[in-house]
Every structure is written in structure tokens, then in C-alpha cells.
Design a protein around this motif. Structure first.
Motif, PDB file in Angstrom:
ATOM      1  N   TYR A 181      -7.293  64.532 -28.159  1.00 44.77           N
ATOM      2  CA  TYR A 181      -6.807  63.286 -27.588  1.00 44.77           C
ATOM      3  C   TYR A 181      -5.303  63.366 -27.327  1.00 44.77           C
ATOM      4  N   ASP A 182      -4.724  62.240 -27.056  1.00 43.97           N
ATOM      5  CA  ASP A 182      -3.305  62.143 -26.755  1.00 43.97           C
ATOM      6  C   ASP A 182      -2.479  62.500 -28.001  1.00 43.97           C
ATOM      7  N   PRO A 183      -1.634  63.507 -27.943  1.00 47.44           N
ATOM      8  CA  PRO A 183      -0.817  63.864 -29.113  1.00 47.44           C
ATOM      9  C   PRO A 183       0.085  62.727 -29.581  1.00 47.44           C
ATOM     10  N   LEU A 184       0.558  61.897 -28.656  1.00 45.54           N
ATOM     11  CA  LEU A 184       1.396  60.771 -29.077  1.00 45.54           C
ATOM     12  C   LEU A 184       0.577  59.756 -29.847  1.00 45.54           C
ATOM     13  N   TRP A 185      -0.665  59.521 -29.422  1.00 42.96           N
ATOM     14  CA  TRP A 185      -1.541  58.622 -30.185  1.00 42.96           C
ATOM     15  C   TRP A 185      -1.803  59.184 -31.578  1.00 42.96           C
ATOM     16  N   THR A 186      -1.923  60.514 -31.667  1.00 47.16           N
ATOM     17  CA  THR A 186      -2.105  61.144 -32.976  1.00 47.16           C
ATOM     18  C   THR A 186      -0.932  60.814 -33.893  1.00 47.16           C
ATOM     19  N   ALA A 191       1.360  57.767 -38.464  1.00 50.07           N
ATOM     20  CA  ALA A 191       2.387  56.880 -39.015  1.00 50.07           C
ATOM     21  C   ALA A 191       1.761  55.592 -39.537  1.00 50.07           C
ATOM     22  N   PHE A 192       0.821  55.049 -38.772  1.00 53.37           N
ATOM     23  CA  PHE A 192       0.165  53.819 -39.220  1.00 53.37           C
ATOM     24  C   PHE A 192      -0.622  54.048 -40.504  1.00 53.37           C
ATOM     25  N   LEU A 193      -1.420  55.121 -40.551  1.00 54.30           N
ATOM     26  CA  LEU A 193      -2.327  55.330 -41.683  1.00 54.30           C
ATOM     27  C   LEU A 193      -1.575  55.539 -42.993  1.00 54.30           C
ATOM     28  N   THR A 256       8.088  54.587 -25.219  1.00 54.33           N
ATOM     29  CA  THR A 256       6.684  55.007 -25.131  1.00 54.33           C
ATOM     30  C   THR A 256       6.034  55.076 -26.503  1.00 54.33           C
ATOM     31  N   TRP A 257       6.792  55.520 -27.518  1.00 52.97           N
ATOM     32  CA  TRP A 257       6.235  55.594 -28.874  1.00 52.97           C
ATOM     33  C   TRP A 257       5.794  54.211 -29.336  1.00 52.97           C
ATOM     34  N   LEU A 258       6.639  53.207 -29.156  1.00 48.20           N
ATOM     35  CA  LEU A 258       6.311  51.855 -29.600  1.00 48.20           C
ATOM     36  C   LEU A 258       5.137  51.287 -28.809  1.00 48.20           C
ATOM     37  N   GLN A 259       5.088  51.569 -27.516  1.00 47.50           N
ATOM     38  CA  GLN A 259       3.948  51.118 -26.715  1.00 47.50           C
ATOM     39  C   GLN A 259       2.641  51.706 -27.239  1.00 47.50           C
ATOM     40  N   LYS A 260       2.655  52.978 -27.586  1.00 48.93           N
ATOM     41  CA  LYS A 260       1.445  53.630 -28.093  1.00 48.93           C
ATOM     42  C   LYS A 260       1.086  53.100 -29.486  1.00 48.93           C
ATOM     43  N   TRP A 261       2.084  52.809 -30.312  1.00 50.85           N
ATOM     44  CA  TRP A 261       1.803  52.231 -31.635  1.00 50.85           C
ATOM     45  C   TRP A 261       1.150  50.855 -31.477  1.00 50.85           C
ATOM     46  N   ARG A 262       1.655  50.062 -30.566  1.00 50.99           N
ATOM     47  CA  ARG A 262       1.061  48.745 -30.336  1.00 50.99           C
ATOM     48  C   ARG A 262      -0.368  48.872 -29.836  1.00 50.99           C
ATOM     49  N   TRP A 263      -0.610  49.849 -28.983  1.00 49.79           N
ATOM     50  CA  TRP A 263      -1.986  50.089 -28.536  1.00 49.79           C
ATOM     51  C   TRP A 263      -2.856  50.503 -29.715  1.00 49.79           C
TER      52      TRP A 263
END
Length: 311
Positions: A181-186, A191-193, A256-263
Motif C-alpha cells: 500500500y501507500d508507504p505514507l499511509w504505513t 504513528a497512530f497505533l 501531506t503527512w497530516l492529510q494522510k493521518w486524518r484519512w
């Protein structure tokens, strides 16, 4: 929630993910102080009986109650712990001033490095908060594993687990996400987990985790028990956001990092799971983002809201 085959342990099975991933929280439920003994003053009996009364005493009427009874409501202490915890009074938490770890999920060792560095930053921020709230701080242990876990006591069948003061992270999940998948989503998921599982550690240090388990065990009905579970899990996600929000300028959490975290937090719901333990994705997003925006644990009192807010 189910009781495990190990005496004194309660396992909370959680389902949080875009795919059917899960997290487990386990907490040992044992008395902290052991058996309590008490001493009673003993009065010796008189050697001769008192003289008998020659008149019949007038019965003393029982006084009518003039105020509320002294009975303590059930779960009063537990309710105070989750609703009025000193954690909610500390204000905005300090930034750890840590940047995001540079290791990427391309090997088990690099996954371990990422989580180890992240955990050090979490400790740095939350240690000060615990002291200000009047609690003893102790860092959790971290175990990053691949393949079949060796610790069967904690029932490590999920991607992220908090159990008896230890955070377990399954590196295989991160490696698969990085490859497929998307490495940024990874990265935002990692970070979230880790911060979510640390949220459970904060609950443990403040007594919220144990008090919430006790409340859940005394609630009648499966639906009501699941509401309590969701309050606990959504608070952990909110506390995850609190840390990141406090450190956002240094991490940095922007662009972009924050956008992906929000997603990421907007799409981690349990609506697909019949065991609704973590909350719908809409509420998960709401609480995670509330923590991020406030950077203050006061924004995370999930126990003080209506059930609809933790559905």
C-alpha cells in the motif's frame, strides 16, 4: 469482552482498521494491597453481674432519619476515576520536541527502530503529565515481533496489543502495508497505533483502565458493555491525537503527512465488526481529531458524553 482462561485477567478484543485488523488490551485484575487485617478492642466481662433493675425502663423511641443515608452508591469510586480524573486538569501537554523517526518499514529491525524511538518520545511527554496529575509514571515495555509470538499469556493475535504494561507491535503488519500500500499511509498508521496503545498505558497509570473494566463487568446487557468498551478505546485514540497535536511543529505533522493521518483516523472504524468494541469511523475520527486540535487530555473525556457520541 471475555474472561480468559488465565485467572485474574480480562481481555478486551478490539477491532480497528481499514482492513480487519485488531488490537487487544489485557489488564491483570488483582488486589493491590493484599488481605486487610483489623484489630478490635476487647473488653473483659465483669466478674459479678450488675444489680437487677427494679423498675421497667421506658423504651427509647427510634429517631426518625433527618438526612440522606450514608450508603455509598455502587461503583462510586470507579465513576469518579473515569469522569473526574486529575488527568483532565493538566492542560495542554508539553511537546516532546521529537521528529518522526526516519526508519521505514522495510525490515523487522527498522520497524523496531521506528517504534523504539517513538516510544522514547512518548515517555518524554507523558512522564511530565503524570507527575503534574499526581500519578506515578513508569514507562511501558515494548516488544516488536514477527511471526508467531512467544507470549501466549497475552493472546497476541492482533497487530497492536497493550497487555500488563507491555506494548506489543506486530512488524509483519507494517511490512505488508509498506510493500502493498501507500508507504505514507504505513507511516501514519504506525504513528497512530503506537500512540493509541500508549493511550491505554496512560489509562493504566491513572486508574482509568481498571475502573472502566470494573464498570463494564457490572453493566447488564451486551450492548451496554460494548458502549463502555468504546468509551475506553475512543479515549485511547483521542490521547493518541493529544500527543501528536502537542508535537506537531516538531514532528512535523503538517501538509501531506497530516492529510494522510486524518484519512487514517477517519477510516479506522469497527462498523464492519459485529463486536462493536471501538466505535464507528465517524466517531473515531471525531475523537482522534479532537485530541489533536486541543493537545489536552480534557478533550478526551469519553466517559462524560452520551452513548451516541461513542457509537
Amino acid at each position: 469482552m471475555r474472561k480468559s482462561r488465565w485467572s485474574g485477567v480480562v481481555l478486551i478484543c478490539a477491532a480497528l482498521g481499514v482492513t480487519a485488523t485488531a488490537g487487544v488490551v489485557a489488564v491483570r485484575r488483582t488486589g493491590a494491597d493484599g488481605p486487610v487485617t483489623s484489630s478490635v478492642a476487647t473488653v473483659s466481662a465483669p466478674t459479678t453481674p450488675p444489680q437487677a433493675q427494679k423498675t421497667t425502663p421506658t423504651p427509647t423511641p427510634t429517631p426518625e432519619p433527618t438526612g440522606p443515608t450514608a450508603k455509598v452508591p455502587p461503583l462510586a469510586a470507579e465513576n469518579r476515576t473515569v469522569l473526574q480524573n486529575p488527568l483532565y486538569q493538566v492542560g495542554r501537554i508539553p511537546a516532546s520536541k521529537c521528529k518522526e523517526p526516519t526508519s521505514r518499514a522495510t525490515s523487522v529491525s527498522k520497524v523496531r527502530t521506528y517504534y523504539t524511538q517513538f516510544l522514547s518520545c512518548l515517555n518524554k511527554a507523558w512522564a511530565q503529565v503524570m507527575r503534574e496529575a499526581g500519578f506515578q509514571f513508569y514507562p511501558p515495555q515494548l516488544q516488536v515481533y514477527s511471526g508467531k509470538p512467544a507470549n501466549q499469556f497475552c493472546n497476541l493475535t492482533s497487530t497492536a496489543v497493550y497487555c500488563n504494561g507491555i506494548i506489543y507491535m506486530n512488524a509483519d503488519y507494517d511490512l505488508k502495508n509498506q510493500r502493498s500500500y501507500d508507504p505514507l499511509w504505513t507511516r501514519t498508521t504506525m504513528a497512530f497505533l503506537i500512540a493509541h496503545e500508549y493511550g491505554h498505558h496512560v489509562q493504566a497509570m491513572t486508574g482509568i483502565l481498571e475502573a472502566s473494566h470494573t464498570r463494564e463487568n457490572h453493566i447488564s446487557g451486551k450492548d451496554a458493555q460494548l458502549v463502555e468498551s468504546r468509551r475506553r478505546e475512543l479515549q485511547a485514540s483521542c490521547l493518541s491525537g493529544v500527543y501528536l497535536g502537542a508535537d506537531k511543529q516538531f514532528f512535523p505533522a503538517r501538509g501531506t503527512w497530516l492529510q494522510k493521518w486524518r484519512w487514517t483516523v477517519r477510516n479506522r472504524g469497527d462498523e464492519w465488526n459485529p463486536q462493536r468494541t471501538h466505535g464507528h469511523k465517524n466517531n473515531h475520527s471525531r475523537w482522534s481529531r479532537a485530541g489533536f486540535e486541543a493537545a489536552d487530555p480534557a478533550a478526551c473525556n469519553t466517559f462524560a458524553v452520551k452513548a451516541a457520541s461513542v457509537s
